[in-house]
Design a protein around this motif. Structure first.
Motif, PDB file in Angstrom:
ATOM      1  N   ASN A 127      -4.387  12.123  -4.158  1.00 32.53           N
ATOM      2  CA  ASN A 127      -4.878  11.689  -2.859  1.00 32.53           C
ATOM      3  C   ASN A 127      -3.777  11.874  -1.805  1.00 32.53           C
ATOM      4  OD1 ASN A 127      -5.696  10.077  -0.596  1.00 32.53           O
ATOM      5  ND2 ASN A 127      -7.065   8.939  -1.940  1.00 32.53           N
ATOM      6  N   PRO A 128      -4.115  12.491  -0.659  1.00 31.28           N
ATOM      7  CA  PRO A 128      -3.090  12.664   0.387  1.00 31.28           C
ATOM      8  C   PRO A 128      -2.420  11.360   0.795  1.00 31.28           C
ATOM      9  CG  PRO A 128      -5.037  13.965   0.893  1.00 31.28           C
ATOM     10  CD  PRO A 128      -5.391  13.125  -0.294  1.00 31.28           C
ATOM     11  N   ALA A 129      -3.139  10.243   0.682  1.00 32.78           N
ATOM     12  CA  ALA A 129      -2.544   8.953   1.043  1.00 32.78           C
ATOM     13  C   ALA A 129      -1.387   8.578   0.124  1.00 32.78           C
ATOM     14  CB  ALA A 129      -3.615   7.864   1.006  1.00 32.78           C
ATOM     15  N   ASN A 130      -1.300   9.223  -1.038  1.00 33.31           N
ATOM     16  CA  ASN A 130      -0.243   8.923  -2.005  1.00 33.31           C
ATOM     17  C   ASN A 130       0.847   9.995  -2.018  1.00 33.31           C
ATOM     18  OD1 ASN A 130      -1.696   6.627  -2.806  1.00 33.31           O
ATOM     19  ND2 ASN A 130      -2.918   7.836  -4.239  1.00 33.31           N
ATOM     20  N   ALA A 131       0.916  10.798  -0.955  1.00 31.90           N
ATOM     21  CA  ALA A 131       1.865  11.905  -0.915  1.00 31.90           C
ATOM     22  C   ALA A 131       3.314  11.434  -1.003  1.00 31.90           C
ATOM     23  CB  ALA A 131       1.653  12.728   0.357  1.00 31.90           C
ATOM     24  N   THR A 132       3.628  10.332  -0.340  1.00 29.32           N
ATOM     25  CA  THR A 132       5.008   9.830  -0.385  1.00 29.32           C
ATOM     26  C   THR A 132       5.387   9.397  -1.797  1.00 29.32           C
ATOM     27  OG1 THR A 132       4.918   9.099   1.917  1.00 29.32           O
ATOM     28  CG2 THR A 132       6.597   8.091   0.513  1.00 29.32           C
ATOM     29  N   ASP A 163       0.865  -1.177   0.000  1.00 23.87           N
ATOM     30  CA  ASP A 163       0.000   0.000   0.000  1.00 23.87           C
ATOM     31  C   ASP A 163       0.907   1.234   0.000  1.00 23.87           C
ATOM     32  OD1 ASP A 163      -2.961   1.049   0.919  1.00 23.87           O
ATOM     33  OD2 ASP A 163      -1.364   2.258   1.828  1.00 23.87           O
ATOM     34  N   PRO A 164       0.505   2.339  -0.632  1.00 26.71           N
ATOM     35  CA  PRO A 164       1.355   3.532  -0.635  1.00 26.71           C
ATOM     36  C   PRO A 164       1.744   3.994   0.766  1.00 26.71           C
ATOM     37  CG  PRO A 164      -0.442   3.793  -2.191  1.00 26.71           C
ATOM     38  CD  PRO A 164      -0.718   2.539  -1.428  1.00 26.71           C
ATOM     39  N   GLY A 165       0.864   3.766   1.752  1.00 27.84           N
ATOM     40  CA  GLY A 165       1.150   4.181   3.112  1.00 27.84           C
ATOM     41  C   GLY A 165       2.290   3.416   3.754  1.00 27.84           C
ATOM     42  N   GLU A 166       2.703   2.300   3.150  1.00 26.56           N
ATOM     43  CA  GLU A 166       3.802   1.512   3.693  1.00 26.56           C
ATOM     44  C   GLU A 166       5.155   1.976   3.180  1.00 26.56           C
ATOM     45  OE1 GLU A 166       2.963  -2.518   2.683  1.00 26.56           O
ATOM     46  OE2 GLU A 166       0.986  -2.511   3.615  1.00 26.56           O
ATOM     47  N   LEU A 167       5.165   2.988   2.304  1.00 25.91           N
ATOM     48  CA  LEU A 167       6.405   3.481   1.716  1.00 25.91           C
ATOM     49  C   LEU A 167       6.903   4.706   2.474  1.00 25.91           C
ATOM     50  CD1 LEU A 167       5.330   3.253  -2.034  1.00 25.91           C
ATOM     51  CD2 LEU A 167       6.597   1.544  -0.715  1.00 25.91           C
ATOM     52  N   SER A 168       8.212   4.906   2.462  1.00 24.92           N
ATOM     53  CA  SER A 168       8.805   6.070   3.114  1.00 24.92           C
ATOM     54  C   SER A 168       9.986   6.565   2.291  1.00 24.92           C
ATOM     55  CB  SER A 168       9.268   5.720   4.537  1.00 24.92           C
ATOM     56  OG  SER A 168      10.261   4.707   4.513  1.00 24.92           O
ATOM     57  N   LEU A 169      10.349   7.823   2.511  1.00 27.94           N
ATOM     58  CA  LEU A 169      11.496   8.427   1.848  1.00 27.94           C
ATOM     59  C   LEU A 169      12.601   8.654   2.862  1.00 27.94           C
ATOM     60  CD1 LEU A 169       9.859  11.080  -0.514  1.00 27.94           C
ATOM     61  CD2 LEU A 169      11.292   9.171  -1.223  1.00 27.94           C
ATOM     62  N   LYS A 170      13.817   8.274   2.481  1.00 32.04           N
ATOM     63  CA  LYS A 170      14.957   8.462   3.365  1.00 32.04           C
ATOM     64  C   LYS A 170      16.222   8.469   2.528  1.00 32.04           C
ATOM     65  CE  LYS A 170      16.214   5.003   5.885  1.00 32.04           C
ATOM     66  NZ  LYS A 170      16.210   3.926   6.926  1.00 32.04           N
ATOM     67  N   ASP A 171      17.050   9.480   2.763  1.00 31.68           N
ATOM     68  CA  ASP A 171      18.341   9.592   2.064  1.00 31.68           C
ATOM     69  C   ASP A 171      18.167   9.594   0.553  1.00 31.68           C
ATOM     70  OD1 ASP A 171      19.559   9.492   4.579  1.00 31.68           O
ATOM     71  OD2 ASP A 171      19.705   7.295   4.504  1.00 31.68           O
ATOM     72  N   GLY A 172      17.078  10.232   0.094  1.00 37.70           N
ATOM     73  CA  GLY A 172      16.851  10.343  -1.336  1.00 37.70           C
ATOM     74  C   GLY A 172      16.389   9.078  -2.008  1.00 37.70           C
ATOM     75  N   LYS A 173      15.997   8.074  -1.219  1.00 38.61           N
ATOM     76  CA  LYS A 173      15.529   6.810  -1.780  1.00 38.61           C
ATOM     77  C   LYS A 173      14.137   6.490  -1.246  1.00 38.61           C
ATOM     78  CE  LYS A 173      20.145   4.728  -2.214  1.00 38.61           C
ATOM     79  NZ  LYS A 173      20.999   3.574  -1.816  1.00 38.61           N
ATOM     80  N   LEU A 174      13.422   5.646  -1.972  1.00 37.96           N
ATOM     81  CA  LEU A 174      12.120   5.156  -1.542  1.00 37.96           C
ATOM     82  C   LEU A 174      12.317   3.809  -0.859  1.00 37.96           C
ATOM     83  CD1 LEU A 174       9.021   5.745  -1.695  1.00 37.96           C
ATOM     84  CD2 LEU A 174       8.986   4.300  -3.740  1.00 37.96           C
ATOM     85  N   TRP A 175      11.645   3.631   0.289  1.00 36.29           N
ATOM     86  CA  TRP A 175      11.851   2.416   1.076  1.00 36.29           C
ATOM     87  C   TRP A 175      10.535   1.740   1.392  1.00 36.29           C
ATOM     88  CZ3 TRP A 175      16.828   0.957   2.725  1.00 36.29           C
ATOM     89  CH2 TRP A 175      17.842   1.903   2.479  1.00 36.29           C
ATOM     90  N   HIS A 176      10.602   0.421   1.447  1.00 31.95           N
ATOM     91  CA  HIS A 176       9.520  -0.379   2.027  1.00 31.95           C
ATOM     92  C   HIS A 176      10.159  -1.153   3.170  1.00 31.95           C
ATOM     93  CE1 HIS A 176       6.906  -3.982   2.423  1.00 31.95           C
ATOM     94  NE2 HIS A 176       5.953  -3.073   2.286  1.00 31.95           N
TER      95      HIS A 176
END
Length: 459
Positions: A270-275, A238-251
């Motif tokens: 959708n705000p839920a897809n902001a990441t 789900d998009p909510g399980e993703l995060s940004l760190k050090d210029g990379k996308l993480w799960h």
């Protein structure tokens, strides 16, 4: 099927050769094959084995049976080779037009701002060109930028059974399923390469909102398994399980190289897809398909340009390409206050679609419209498309009146058709809720067919 002029069995009851079987069908029309041929059907035991052994997914058959029981149709659909060739030509023509600077300027000027963001070289995976096809003609009814079902069709190709060996000899070999999967893998590698990456692709996230609740969730599992077989780490998220760190996308602890985007929030509004939106704008991961792909191909406003000769001339489209498109795309126009009265009068020969809709949601045949729905259409952003009847496939010898409608989906990448599948259904639009309906394999019928007529003149 009922016997053609030349029987499929010779007088000594020996099976005919492939050439003789093909000759025996030479005088049989596509309409006759789709209404009277029941030699081929989906073999559920072969489907179970394909999922359990070949694809190493022992529980997937039961998941499909319980979660989406009408995903696979009982019968295949026959299509004239000339129509298959014509559809491929239309796909190539659209691709050539989208590459025109004038097209990009015209389309992106009215698109959300994020569509003008450079997608980093990605073309977009799994475009779906959906056609209505009858024996006398065809019409491109829409283009999708994240068409689902390709992996499901690869599975179905492994599970077809022919009760008549003469017909079986005419069917494409089962290796076609492996060829489709190879094209899918090559497509994702090509996306990664187009983005300028020199190191190998290592990880893919298959992303959709609450993926386990999606109707096509079984396909997500098939993609995950395919990617893993080719050495890529793959997660369904789900998009909510993703995060940004050090210029990379993480799960979690996994850095994501590429997102296979199955969201229907095409502009990431959708705000839920902001990441995911931020990752796209910062090139923290390669996202495909992406907002620009939807804007350039799949926004239904584009059909108003592709079916208008003056607009095509203004864009600098060559005459031969204009003729092909005008003969293959039903006339489409925007619903506006100025056109409302005329379109209401003409509604019985029209189909109304929301410009940014998907999956046939809020789409209506004009002859089914009520005044209440018409007011909703006027308040929304809709196009009106000349009605092109879908093809029909009879699915039972015992109930010859039981005919399902079908459309044809051409899966395409970079202007080339990878696979053609049919979707059988009842009702106004495809729905995967019809017993006997769902995805169906497409087999070429006899080559001698009438010339394809212009879609814009279809009733």
């Amino acid at each position: 099927m009922t016997k053609p002029a030349t029987p499929l069995l010779d007088s000594d009851a020996n099976f005919l050769s492939t050439a003789e079987a093909a000759a025996s069908l030479a005088g049989v029309s596509i309409e006759a094959l789709n209404s009277r041929c029941f030699c081929i059907s989906l073999d559920h035991e072969a489907l179970r084995k394909a999922l359990a052994s070949t694809l190493d997914a022992p529980d997937l058959f039961e998941l499909v049976r319980q979660h989406c029981p009408h995903l696979f149709a009982a019968r295949p659909v026959f299509v004239a080779p000339a129509h298959l060739e014509r559809m491929a030509q239309v796909v190539q023509a659209v691709e050539a037009i989208v590459a025109l600077p004038a097209w990009r300027e015209e389309v992106l000027a009215r698109s959300p701002a994020i569509a003008r963001h450079d997608p980093g070289g990605a073309k977009g995976v799994f475009f779906g060109y959906d056609f209505h096809v009858e024996e006398s003609g065809l019409g491109l009814i829409e283009i999708n930028s994240n068409a689902g079902g390709a992996m499901l069709n690869a599975v179905a190709a492994r599970a077809q059974r022919a009760c008549c060996p003469s017909i079986e000899a005419l069917l494409p070999p089962s290796v076609r399923a492996e060829e489709l999967e190879a094209r899918i893998v090559a497509m994702f590698r090509a996306e990664w390469s187009r983005a300028g990456h020199e190191r190998p692709l290592r990880s893919i996230a298959i992303v959709d909102e609450t993926p386990e609740q999606q109707y096509l969730y079984p396909e997500f599992l098939l993609f995950q398994q395919l990617f893993q077989r080719h050495g890529w780490q793959a997660v369904i998220a789900d998009p909510g399980e993703l995060s940004l760190k050090d210029g990379k996308l993480w799960h979690g602890e996994l850095a994501i190289d590429l997102v296979y985007n199955r969201l229907t929030d095409f502009a990431f509004e959708n705000p839920a897809n902001a990441t995911l939106r931020q990752a796209y704008l910062e090139h923290a991961a390669l996202i495909t398909p992406h907002p620009q792909a939807h804007a350039l191909y799949a926004d239904k406003h584009n059909l108003t340009l592709l079916s208008d000769e003056r607009q095509l001339q203004a864009l600098g489209v060559p005459e031969a390409t204009r003729e092909l498109l005008l003969a293959s795309i039903p006339h489409t126009e925007r619903v506006t206050p100025e056109t409302a009265e005329r379109l209401w009068r003409e509604r019985r020969r029209l189909f109304f679609k929301p410009c940014t809709g998907f999956g046939s949601r809020a789409a209506y045949r004009g002859d089914k419209l009520t005044q209440r729905v018409w007011q909703e259409i006027l308040a929304g952003d809709y196009v009106a498309q000349a009605l092109v009847p879908p093809g029909q496939r009879v699915i039972s010898r015992e109930a010859p009146g039981q005919a399902l409608k079908f459309d044809l989906r051409n899966y395409a990448y970079d202007g080339a058709v990878q696979w053609v599948a049919a979707r059988l259904y009842q009702g106004q639009t495809t729905n995967f809720r019809t017993p006997g309906g769902g995805f169906a394999p497409v087999y070429p019928g006899p080559a001698a067919m009438p010339q394809t007529g212009p879609a814009r003149h279809s009733p």
